[in-house]
Write an enzyme that holds these catalytic residues in place. Structure first.
Site, PDB file in Angstrom:
ATOM      1  N   CYS A  69       3.105   0.444   4.787  1.00 43.22           N
ATOM      2  CA  CYS A  69       2.652  -0.692   3.975  1.00 43.22           C
ATOM      3  C   CYS A  69       3.132  -0.578   2.532  1.00 43.22           C
ATOM      4  O   CYS A  69       2.942  -1.493   1.739  1.00 43.22           O
ATOM      5  CB  CYS A  69       1.140  -0.776   3.972  1.00 43.22           C
ATOM      6  SG  CYS A  69       0.449  -0.997   5.598  1.00 43.22           S
TER       7      CYS A  69
ATOM      8  N   CYS B 299      -4.833  -2.750  -4.249  1.00 44.62           N
ATOM      9  CA  CYS B 299      -4.521  -1.472  -4.901  1.00 44.62           C
ATOM     10  C   CYS B 299      -5.789  -0.845  -5.471  1.00 44.62           C
ATOM     11  O   CYS B 299      -5.976   0.371  -5.404  1.00 44.62           O
ATOM     12  CB  CYS B 299      -3.506  -1.665  -6.023  1.00 44.62           C
ATOM     13  SG  CYS B 299      -1.890  -2.178  -5.427  1.00 44.62           S
TER      14      CYS B 299
END
Lengths: 140, 396
Positions: A34, A103
């Site tokens: 990813c 994130c």
């Protein structure tokens, strides 16, 4: 600009980068497929995080989130670190673009994963509900 | 030092292109459809621009259609061929897995409308072959659409051979030549092309201007209904200044093509050699069958967006195929198409040069990129695992 000044500062001058040879807990989330992996090293003394380091493979916001999150837990009791949310990390960074919010989620999960690792490796009892599997560390 | 090395994204306009536009904003601002003098002057100017494109491509003026850009040209070409195909009960289209999204997404849409699409696999060197096309052709194939040169890895496809095959099989052949035009020699007759898309801002012309070449006798339909502009095939008042800038740009690009590509090849080769000195790096796409200004390299253990941000801080503008720069979770479909694993595709860097780049700039890139790569590798848990032997390197 895509990123806030604070994000850029933490990306360009990341705090707490590196490893701890004598870490008490190590956490890792994400996967290379990813495009982001975060690894957190904790030194724990008397239920307090006395030192923390991180290594991150990822984009600017992943590195900035790691840097900010480690700053936010450094010197704090474990109980406080466990309550750190991705929202708090994103807010401290003066916001992240919508498609980069994951994130900050990674940062929260990496810290929790490191604390769980500390409990597991030191035979400390804990409530497993604190570490609910969010699924983010698995493939998207 | 400031180094612009993203010319595949867009180029700086040339002085001659800008100068060619200005009179058509300030003085000859008339509508080409108007009868009075400044209207007719604009119409004549557009005709002259059309002649320049016809000359550049090797076709006639009536085979040139101005559009808003490469994407519109791609959409119109594919839609037109599909429409005529459907009328003849031919609903099979052949393309490749690494086309530009203007082509891929148009084909996706056609698939939902009942078309069957064959996407040819791209070899590891970034090329497809005419043999692959031949094997994929069916009695109901109405269109083959294959790009001239890839926008990410710069590989130049065997268009002439594919075109000859399609001509022989009486199948319409479209090519997205957005990256090729103005950079490598293209002649629509010699290359057996029925339809071709190009975009002016890729060769120092303005943004918002494209061309669709359609060979005489090949049917096209409208995407945009409107007035009689572009022989009734594209409604809307002509973007006269844009078209004038585009024509000046193509004229200049074709005139200097030999000289520019010779210069670019030297810069490109130096850049590739310099960057491949970084351990565990690999060039994406064939080194020879490649646009003269394209460099695309994967660095193991790092992520492309952080690489770009750090290069930007050093004044270098570049591009990457990482997911974070594409706004999706997946890295570049082009790098996946040539067989790069996800984690490697995330660490790609594309540098696309123009003739304005200098040897000094190339040396600057060659000296700065390794520093950034090593810096990011030093904070990468992936790199640590590779170094400690916990994982195997994908790139040797």
């Amino acid at each position: 600009m895509l990123y806030s000044e604070i994000v850029m500062d933490h990306f360009m001058n990341p705090r707490n980068v590196g490893t701890l040879d004598d870490a008490d807990g190590i956490g890792e989330v994400g996967n290379a497929k990813c495009g982001d992996i975060m690894r957190i090293y904790l030194k724990i003394d008397n239920d307090t995080i006395t030192d923390v380091k991180f290594e991150t493979f990822g984009c600017g916001s992943a590195i900035a989130s790691s840097s900010m999150a480690t700053e936010m837990i450094k010197g704090k009791p474990l109980a406080d670190a466990l309550t750190l949310t991705n929202k708090a990390v994103a807010e401290a960074l003066d916001g992240l673009p919508a498609h980069k919010l994951h994130c900050s989620v990674l940062a929260e999960e990496a810290i929790k994963d490191a604390i769980k690792n500390y409990y597991d490796t030191h035979n400390i009892e804990y409530d497993p509900a604190q570490f609910k599997e969010s699924g983010h560390s698995h493939e998207h | 030092m400031k180094v612009y090395a993203d010319n595949a994204a867009t180029t700086k306009m040339s002085r001659s292109a800008i100068d060619a536009m200005l009179p058509y904003m300030e003085e000859v601002f008339g509508n080409p459809s108007s009868l009075y003098t400044i209207g007719q002057e604009a119409a004549e100017a557009v005709y002259k621009a059309r002649e320049k494109f016809a000359k550049a491509l090797g076709c006639t003026v009536n085979e040139i259609y101005f559009t808003s850009g490469g994407s519109e040209a791609d959409n119109q070409a594919i839609r037109s061929a599909a429409e005529i195909g459907a009328k003849r009960n031919k609903k099979h289209i052949i393309s490749t897995t690494f086309e530009h999204h203007a082509v891929l997404h148009t084909l996706d849409k056609l698939q939902t409308e009942g078309f069957d699409i064959t996407y040819l696999d791209v070899h590891e060197n970034g090329l497809v072959t005419a043999e692959q096309v031949a094997e994929a052709i069916r009695p109901d194939t109405c269109l083959v659409t294959i790009m001239y040169a890839n926008n990410e890895i710069g590989t130049v496809q065997p268009i002439r051979e594919i075109g000859a095959l399609c001509r022989e099989k009486k199948i319409t052949f479209h090519t997205d030549a957005v990256q090729a035009i103005g950079h490598i020699p293209v002649n629509v007759k010699e290359d057996n092309i029925d339809m071709l898309s190009l975009s002016a801002h890729k060769f120092h012309g303005p943004k918002g201007v494209g061309v669709l070449y359609v060979r005489k006798g090949v049917y096209i339909s409208n995407l945009i209904q409107g007035g009689a502009q572009e022989r009734g095939k594209r409604g809307g008042t002509e973007n006269v200044p844009g078209i004038m800038g585009a024509a000046a740009a193509i004229e200049e690009a074709v005139k200097n093509l030999g000289e520019n590509s010779e210069k670019l090849l030297k810069l490109r080769e130096r850049l590739i050699d310099g960057l491949l000195e970084i351990p565990h790096s690999v060039l994406n796409g064939d080194r020879n069958s490649r646009l003269p200004g394209n460099v695309n390299i994967c660095f193991e253990g790092i992520e492309g967006e952080s690489l770009l941000l750090l290069l930007d801080a050093k004044g270098i503008s570049a591009s990457s195929g990482s997911a974070c720069t594409s706004g999706s979770l997946d890295p570049s479909h082009v790098l996946l198409a040539i067989g790069r694993p996800h984690e490697i595709a995330h660490g790609s860097l594309r540098l696309s040069l123009s003739e304005e780049n200098t040897e000094e700039e190339i040396e600057y890139i060659v000296s700065e990129v390794p520093k950034v790569v090593y810096y990011l590798r030093n904070m990468s848990p992936v790199w640590r695992d590779l170094q400690e032997g916990k994982k195997d390197y994908v790139i040797q």
